[in-house]
Scaffold this active site. Structure first.
Site, PDB file in Angstrom:
ATOM      1  N   ASN A 183       0.856  -1.200   0.000  1.00 31.51           N
ATOM      2  CA  ASN A 183       0.000   0.000   0.000  1.00 31.51           C
ATOM      3  C   ASN A 183       0.883   1.238   0.000  1.00 31.51           C
ATOM      4  OD1 ASN A 183       0.566   0.756   2.853  1.00 31.51           O
ATOM      5  ND2 ASN A 183      -0.364  -1.244   3.212  1.00 31.51           N
ATOM      6  N   ASP A 192      -4.176  -6.614   5.041  1.00 27.69           N
ATOM      7  CA  ASP A 192      -5.141  -7.517   5.673  1.00 27.69           C
ATOM      8  C   ASP A 192      -5.085  -8.915   5.066  1.00 27.69           C
ATOM      9  OD1 ASP A 192      -6.225  -5.693   7.497  1.00 27.69           O
ATOM     10  OD2 ASP A 192      -7.410  -4.765   5.910  1.00 27.69           O
ATOM     11  N   LYS A 247       9.151 -17.013 -10.892  1.00 33.02           N
ATOM     12  CA  LYS A 247       8.333 -15.922 -11.438  1.00 33.02           C
ATOM     13  C   LYS A 247       7.106 -16.491 -12.147  1.00 33.02           C
ATOM     14  CE  LYS A 247       8.451 -12.002 -14.501  1.00 33.02           C
ATOM     15  NZ  LYS A 247       9.018 -11.464 -15.713  1.00 33.02           N
ATOM     16  N   PHE A 274      -4.395   3.125  14.700  1.00 37.47           N
ATOM     17  CA  PHE A 274      -4.669   4.136  13.682  1.00 37.47           C
ATOM     18  C   PHE A 274      -5.838   3.658  12.840  1.00 37.47           C
ATOM     19  CE2 PHE A 274      -1.547   7.601  13.197  1.00 37.47           C
ATOM     20  CZ  PHE A 274      -0.803   7.346  14.329  1.00 37.47           C
ATOM     21  N   LYS A 306     -13.343   0.314  15.436  1.00 36.86           N
ATOM     22  CA  LYS A 306     -12.015  -0.322  15.573  1.00 36.86           C
ATOM     23  C   LYS A 306     -11.511  -0.232  17.010  1.00 36.86           C
ATOM     24  CE  LYS A 306     -10.757   0.183  10.806  1.00 36.86           C
ATOM     25  NZ  LYS A 306     -10.087   0.924   9.758  1.00 36.86           N
ATOM     26  N   LYS A 362     -11.011  -3.821  18.710  1.00 39.61           N
ATOM     27  CA  LYS A 362      -9.636  -4.254  18.939  1.00 39.61           C
ATOM     28  C   LYS A 362      -9.178  -4.024  20.379  1.00 39.61           C
ATOM     29  CE  LYS A 362      -8.443  -3.590  14.084  1.00 39.61           C
ATOM     30  NZ  LYS A 362      -7.361  -3.625  13.094  1.00 39.61           N
TER      31      LYS A 362
END
Ligand code: CTP
Length: 400
Positions: free
Chosen positions: A208, A277, A287, A322, A336, A340
């Site tokens: 990301n 995730d 490859k 975060f 969250k 969590k």
């Protein structure tokens, strides 16, 4: 905050030197004992007598002043300071310290001090943009020096742009965070930062846009406030901060193992990393070839949720998560926080200008489990880190 603190105010030679007089007044009013060190050029802009009268202390200009040297000496100036503020800081002074040059009283004192140093640069916009200047600043930041960003406006040289000394009141506020800055001494702070990489084959991966800047800023801020810092970092292009225990990982599973192995040592865990995730169900040994296929499907499997696992274990550490969102920011963040088992969550809308991945600034709201929400304006990530640690500090039991 400033009461009975000894502040060394360095003034270097720029037209903005006159604003340092107002800064001095504010510091003195707040109860600080301010000692002013001026470069020779600064004395051309403002008379030392002005600073001397307002501070009630002798002003120091010469490296070898026989009378002052006997009474106080530059090393003792450096040793006795709780904080050094250089305002205005010219490109020249910054360049010298960044390169280890100590050829006058100010640069010698700055290099000899163990106190936090805040540079408040003021210069021509083209000097500010000069890559050589930037390298010097980055180098100093890397070594734990603090910087305030110059304001934008009309500059004394006639140019319009970034380079103005911020208002004295803004410098006063900013420096406040640094002067009481050993409040995490004796604590261990574990920070995760950056993205994770989930390999498909030896040449490709899923990841990301996380740059790691927010997590690295938190690690530096916690270190500056006296904490022992363990930084578990995914792959980023940032220089490793000094005096921080850096553990490099690639995948979410590696990050999970690294965090769980160390979380018992931590008083605080801040999970700024953007953890993938999912990972490919299989990593091909060689490859992957496209062959004749016009489309393909990847099978992904869930990665462990590191923060949720920490929340379940509920050790002694204060847990900070975060939430990077694009929709329903507060609602998602609250969910969250509860799901969590966190103490605090830092929520940001990554679509807001000034808050996205890779930026120097962030716009955050910080929520706690009692439903309190603190809203912050667009701030440099270093400042966001300081504000977050203030909230963390308030929640740590005293003297633990
Ligand atoms: N996190 C984690 N392990 C994961 C995923 C996320 O520890 N496998 C942590 C992140 O470091 C962050 C918080 O959980 O502190 C929230 O991450 P985010 O990606 O915003 O949320 P997710 O829990 O992954 O939820 P979603 O992707 O559904 O928004």
């Amino acid at each position: 905050m400033y009461r009975e603190k000894r502040i060394l105010l360095g003034v270097s030679g720029g037209i903005a030197a006159y604003k340092a007089v107002e800064l001095l007044r504010l510091l003195v009013k707040a109860g600080a004992d301010v000692h002013v060190v001026m470069t020779r050029n600064a004395c051309e802009f403002v008379a030392p007598l002005t600073f001397q009268t307002l501070s009630g202390n002798p002003v120091h200009c010469e490296l070898f002043n026989l009378i002052q040297e006997r009474e106080i000496g530059h090393i003792s100036l450096a040793d006795r300071a709780d904080l050094c503020i250089v305002a205005p800081a010219t490109a020249n002074v910054i360049g010298k310290v960044a390169n280890g040059i100590a050829d006058d009283l100010l640069t010698t004192t700055l290099m000899a001090t163990k106190a936090p140093v805040l540079f408040v640069p003021a210069m021509n916009v083209n000097m500010w943009d000069n890559p050589l200047y930037r390298q010097n600043q980055e180098r100093l930041v890397h070594h734990g020096y603090h910087f305030m960003t110059p304001a934008v406006g009309e500059l004394a040289c006639g140019w319009e742009g970034q380079g103005k000394l911020p208002e004295p009141a803004a410098i006063f506020d900013f420096a406040q965070d640094l002067v009481g800055s050993r409040d995490l001494a004796g604590r261990t702070v574990l920070v995760t930062a950056g993205p994770t990489r989930e390999e498909l084959d030896p040449v490709r991966y899923l990841s990301n846009h996380s740059s790691g800047k927010m997590g690295y800023a938190i690690a530096r801020a916690a270190r500056n406030r006296g904490a022992r810092v363990i930084l578990v970092s995914g792959p980023v292009a940032l220089a490793p901060p000094e005096k921080v225990e850096l553990v490099r990982v690639d995948t979410a599973r590696e990050m999970h193992a690294a965090v769980l192995a160390r979380c018992d040592e931590a008083d605080v865990v801040v999970k700024a990393a953007a953890v993938a995730d999912f990972r490919p169900a299989e990593r091909a040994a060689g490859k992957m070839k496209k062959g004749d296929r016009q489309q393909t499907t990847l099978e992904l499997v869930r990665n462990p949720d590191i923060l949720a696992d920490l929340g379940r274990r509920r050790g002694k550490a204060l847990l900070v998560g975060f939430a990077a969102e694009t929709d329903d920011l507060l609602e998602n963040a609250r969910k969250k926080l509860c799901d969590k088992g966190l103490d605090l969550i830092v929520a940001n809308d990554v679509t807001e200008p000034g808050a996205g991945f890779g930026q120097e600034t962030n716009i955050v709201r910080i929520l706690d489990c009692n439903g309190t929400v603190e809203t912050f304006p667009c701030l440099p990530k270093d400042e966001v880190a300081y504000r977050l640690l203030d909230l963390v500090r308030q929640r740590l039991s005293p003297g633990e």
